[in-house]
Write an enzyme that holds these catalytic residues in place. Sequence first.
Site, PDB file in Angstrom:
ATOM      1  N   GLY A   5       2.301  -2.939   1.044  1.00 32.57           N
ATOM      2  CA  GLY A   5       1.312  -3.148  -0.009  1.00 32.57           C
ATOM      3  C   GLY A   5       1.865  -2.795  -1.374  1.00 32.57           C
ATOM      4  O   GLY A   5       3.077  -2.700  -1.571  1.00 32.57           O
ATOM      5  N   ASN A   6       0.967  -2.613  -2.326  1.00 37.15           N
ATOM      6  CA  ASN A   6       1.367  -2.242  -3.678  1.00 37.15           C
ATOM      7  C   ASN A   6       0.297  -1.339  -4.288  1.00 37.15           C
ATOM      8  O   ASN A   6      -0.720  -1.057  -3.662  1.00 37.15           O
ATOM      9  CB  ASN A   6       1.618  -3.485  -4.532  1.00 37.15           C
ATOM     10  CG  ASN A   6       0.406  -4.398  -4.596  1.00 37.15           C
ATOM     11  OD1 ASN A   6      -0.634  -4.037  -5.141  1.00 37.15           O
ATOM     12  ND2 ASN A   6       0.538  -5.594  -4.018  1.00 37.15           N
ATOM     13  N   ARG A   7       0.502  -0.921  -5.512  1.00 36.04           N
ATOM     14  CA  ARG A   7      -0.354   0.086  -6.127  1.00 36.04           C
ATOM     15  C   ARG A   7      -1.531  -0.486  -6.925  1.00 36.04           C
ATOM     16  O   ARG A   7      -2.255   0.257  -7.583  1.00 36.04           O
ATOM     17  CB  ARG A   7       0.483   0.977  -7.064  1.00 36.04           C
ATOM     18  CG  ARG A   7       1.581   1.753  -6.354  1.00 36.04           C
ATOM     19  CD  ARG A   7       2.345   2.634  -7.346  1.00 36.04           C
ATOM     20  NE  ARG A   7       3.468   3.297  -6.709  1.00 36.04           N
ATOM     21  CZ  ARG A   7       3.380   4.440  -6.028  1.00 36.04           C
ATOM     22  NH1 ARG A   7       2.207   5.034  -5.900  1.00 36.04           N
ATOM     23  NH2 ARG A   7       4.449   4.987  -5.490  1.00 36.04           N
ATOM     24  N   SER A   8      -1.744  -1.781  -6.870  1.00 36.23           N
ATOM     25  CA  SER A   8      -2.820  -2.367  -7.672  1.00 36.23           C
ATOM     26  C   SER A   8      -4.184  -1.862  -7.210  1.00 36.23           C
ATOM     27  O   SER A   8      -4.506  -1.888  -6.013  1.00 36.23           O
ATOM     28  CB  SER A   8      -2.782  -3.891  -7.573  1.00 36.23           C
ATOM     29  OG  SER A   8      -3.842  -4.461  -8.311  1.00 36.23           O
TER      30      SER A   8
END
Length: 403
Positions: free
Chosen positions: A204-207
């Site tokens: 995933g990512n930090r958005s």
Amino acid sequence: MTSVVLGVSAGIAAYKACELLRLFTESGHDVRVVPTRDALRFVGEPAWAALSGNPVATEVWQSVHEVPHVRIGKEADLVVVAPATADLLAKAAHGLADDLLTATLLTARCPVVFAPAMHTEMWEHPATRANVALLRERGAIVIEPAVGRLTGADTGPGRLPEPTEIFEVCRRVLAGRGTDLAGRHVVVSAGGTREAIDPVRFIGNRSSGLQGYALARTAVARGAEVTLVAANVALPDPAGAKIVRVESALELREAVLAAAEQADAVVMAAAVADFRPERRSDVKIKKTSAEPEPIRLVKNPDVLAELVAQRRARREAGGPAGPRVIVGFAAETDDVLANGRAKLERKGCDLLVVNQVGENLGFGTPDNAAVVLAADGGMVEVPRGPKEDLADVIWDLVAERLG
């Protein structure tokens, strides 16, 4: 001090308007509550007077010497009706004025916001839909109701949005951008996709989705019909937006392409994973003494480039072109402008919002700074500030291109 009229019509959701009133007064607004006669069956006059600090009236015959049925509407900076019942919407659409609230709606020359709440069958009735369309055509903002539990055991569209979210729409309306997106359907993607490794783990990512949700709120406040494709976002639903929840990049692609077919503009604010595991384990991968098997990655579809390519193909074929304005986002850590210009050229979108991300920058923060690059060579720098401010600049540029 900003003068706000809070109209309250006779629905069970009237009790939620007390929280909306508190949000206005604690933000420094002077609020005059104007309930209908039957609304006082749900919340009494003393409660409204105590919470607002102002007298409460329902009839044009009270304090006649002050001509309240004209004065209240003319002096207001904003009129918001929450809840707005089917009966109230019908009266407002057809200019009926049989009490102080409906008379105020006729005399108001400021922005007017309606937050409907009623049973699904009433909201979906052709008469109500026609009344809503007429009010929107005249410049009023009618927020789409939320989907959820209604009176009794019923559920469906018709629930009053949360007061905090109604307040956010009103706050943006008071910012004075107008309703330049009225009659437009816009699609916004928000959040960050997750690509499953097994039932427990993912890439995933930090958005956080904060920028995408700010775009949705500001578009609603400017009169647009908003479809929000939300990828793994843990935020309150923006009032008035249709929410489509997704998890992976493939799910997001399907939802965005479907919604974009009937959209005037698409803003791809979501952080979409570039890669996904080639294979997903159906069971949790156990930790053993042996080294784990390498995870082979494959590319995810490029949704932004696909939107542009589909629009180009449709135009060449002489069919419906799809969205007239396509906006991309580029989160960069270095060489921000150079990377942004290269991405704009590569993707072929109309606008590209380039922002630097990193420690306390971009992801998960309430503010943002960006440069908006245009395919025609234009460039707009947006200094660091609330994400709603950046959203309004983006919609300014979109509205300009929509004409």
